[in-house]
Design an enzyme around this catalytic site. Structure first.
Site, PDB file in Angstrom:
ATOM      1  N   HIS A   1     -99.042 -10.879 -15.754  1.00  0.00           N
ATOM      2  CA  HIS A   1     -98.776 -12.193 -16.354  1.00  0.00           C
ATOM      3  C   HIS A   1     -98.871 -12.145 -17.891  1.00  0.00           C
ATOM      4  O   HIS A   1     -97.947 -12.573 -18.598  1.00  0.00           O
ATOM      5  CB  HIS A   1     -99.816 -13.214 -15.873  1.00  0.00           C
TER       6      HIS A   1
HETATM    7  C1  BDR Z   1    -103.724 -15.783 -15.110  1.00  0.00           C
HETATM    8  O1  BDR Z   1    -105.028 -15.868 -14.551  1.00  0.00           O
HETATM    9  C2  BDR Z   1    -105.837 -14.839 -15.023  1.00  0.00           C
HETATM   10  O2  BDR Z   1    -106.683 -14.344 -14.016  1.00  0.00           O
HETATM   11  C3  BDR Z   1    -104.920 -13.794 -15.601  1.00  0.00           C
HETATM   12  O3  BDR Z   1    -105.550 -13.123 -16.663  1.00  0.00           O
HETATM   13  C4  BDR Z   1    -103.717 -14.594 -16.052  1.00  0.00           C
HETATM   14  O4  BDR Z   1    -103.866 -15.041 -17.377  1.00  0.00           O
HETATM   15  C5  BDR Z   1    -102.713 -15.701 -13.991  1.00  0.00           C
HETATM   16  O5  BDR Z   1    -102.816 -16.823 -13.182  1.00  0.00           O
END
Ligand code: BDR
Ligand code: CA
Length: 345
Positions: A267
């Site tokens: 992500h």
């Molecule tokens: C997001 O949640 C976090 O656990 C990750 O780092 C990312 O930013 C994804 O949903």
């Protein structure tokens, strides 16, 4: 002139790759890092950020501590997703670098006032500190050149509740305050939102790590396989590749545990790449609200794509990208960077 950037992160396995991506990008000038509570506590995030800068032999980039808790609710962390310290199986030595005396919110405000219109803000965690900064400086949407955030799920299921994405789930009030503040911003200042719809198509697999190791000339190149004993530690000769391998292996195992395959959704590095090159993403404007009531939908991001609410859009939501282009860029940049920082490994 290099692109000035401020990062607001909850480091975090994928946040650490986002940081590496920016540090490895020659066109970026990282002015400061805000440490936001989310995946792990804010002090742990700050320690991770300082240690990562040390590992990368980076210049003395300011790292500020964010608020301990979200705006209105207790903090929830997720060590089962990111490991006990937030960096998977990796372990950092205590960093010699020191935390900034300014708060995370103040760092946001001071930097955008110093460089009006010049800074890209990149948030890959909950928006607690950006919301606090907006309370200090309501002109922040006008002072910021561009804002790119990772969060939300639009035409897509959540990863925390059936409808919630993690970063929004942790602090829904903060996200709502930020979307509301940007309602008044001109179209070219609307936040670019990288939600799960797209970031779950950014699937890292062991071969990507092998290609990165090869690019960094780190040995052995192929270290991670689905059949390995969980928790196997990296023997990579390059310290940056070793860190990445230990961090990402944990993320692979986490995704497999939830039946998503031996892969990891990247992500945050994707959001970092979009922050430096918005051309990587196809977007669609929408008016976004965060559900703050609701008995089972609190924290859901709702996008009005068709203008049914009769209001101007306050976000550009990413609706398409080519993951292979992103991974090629990540591998080239971070691989070259690892080799440059540790040329003898
Ligand atoms: C997001 O949640 C976090 O656990 C990750 O780092 C990312 O930013 C994804 O949903
Ligand atoms: Ca994150």
């Amino acid at each position: 002139m290099r692109q000035k950037i401020i990062m607001d992160v909850d480091t975090g396995i994928d946040d650490s790759l986002g940081l590496l991506y920016v540090l490895a990008s020659p066109e970026a000038e990282l002015l400061g890092i805000v440490s936001t509570a989310g995946n792990v506590s804010a002090p742990q995030v700050a320690t991770n950020n300082l240690a990562l800068l040390e590992l990368c032999r980076a210049p003395d980039i300011e790292v500020a501590l964010g608020a301990d808790t979200p705006l209105a609710i207790p903090l929830q962390t997720t060590e089962d997703t990111h490991g006990p310290q937030g960096i998977g199986y990796a372990e950092f030595p205590l960093p010699p670098r020191r935390i900034s005396p300014r708060s995370g919110a103040q760092l946001w405000v001071d930097l955008v006032r110093e460089h009006p219109g010049e800074i890209v803000g990149l948030c890959t965690g909950p928006l607690t500190n950006l919301a606090l900064a907006l309370r200090i400086e309501p002109r922040l949407p006008q002072l910021l050149g561009r804002l790119v955030v990772m969060g939300g799920a639009f035409n897509h299921p959540g990863n925390t509740t059936p409808t919630n994405e993690w970063n929004v789930h942790v602090d829904p009030e903060a996200w709502q305050e930020v979307f509301a503040a940007f309602a008044a911003a001109p179209a070219d200042r609307r936040p670019l939102v990288c939600g799960l719809d797209i970031t779950e198509t950014i699937e890292m697999v062991p071969d990507h790590l092998a290609r990165l190791a090869e690019r960094a000339r780190s040995v052995p190149e192929h270290e991670v396989s689905e059949t390995d004993t969980p928790g196997t530690r990296s023997k990579a000769s390059n310290p940056i590749v070793r860190f990445l391998t230990d961090a990402v292996r944990f993320y692979f195992e986490f995704h497999r545990h939830y039946d998503q395959g031996y892969l990891a959704h990247m992500h945050d590095p994707f959001a970092a790449a979009v922050a430096l090159d918005p051309g990587l993403a196809r977007t669609r404007a929408a008016t976004v609200e965060v559900e703050l009531g609701g008995t089972i939908t609190r924290g859901t991001t709702v996008a009005d794509w068709a203008g049914m609410w009769g209001r101007e859009p306050n976000a550009d939501i990413v609706i398409g990208t080519d993951p292979a282009v992103f991974f090629d860029r990540l591998i080239e940049r971070v691989g070259d960077f690892a080799r440059t920082v540790y040329p003898d490994r």
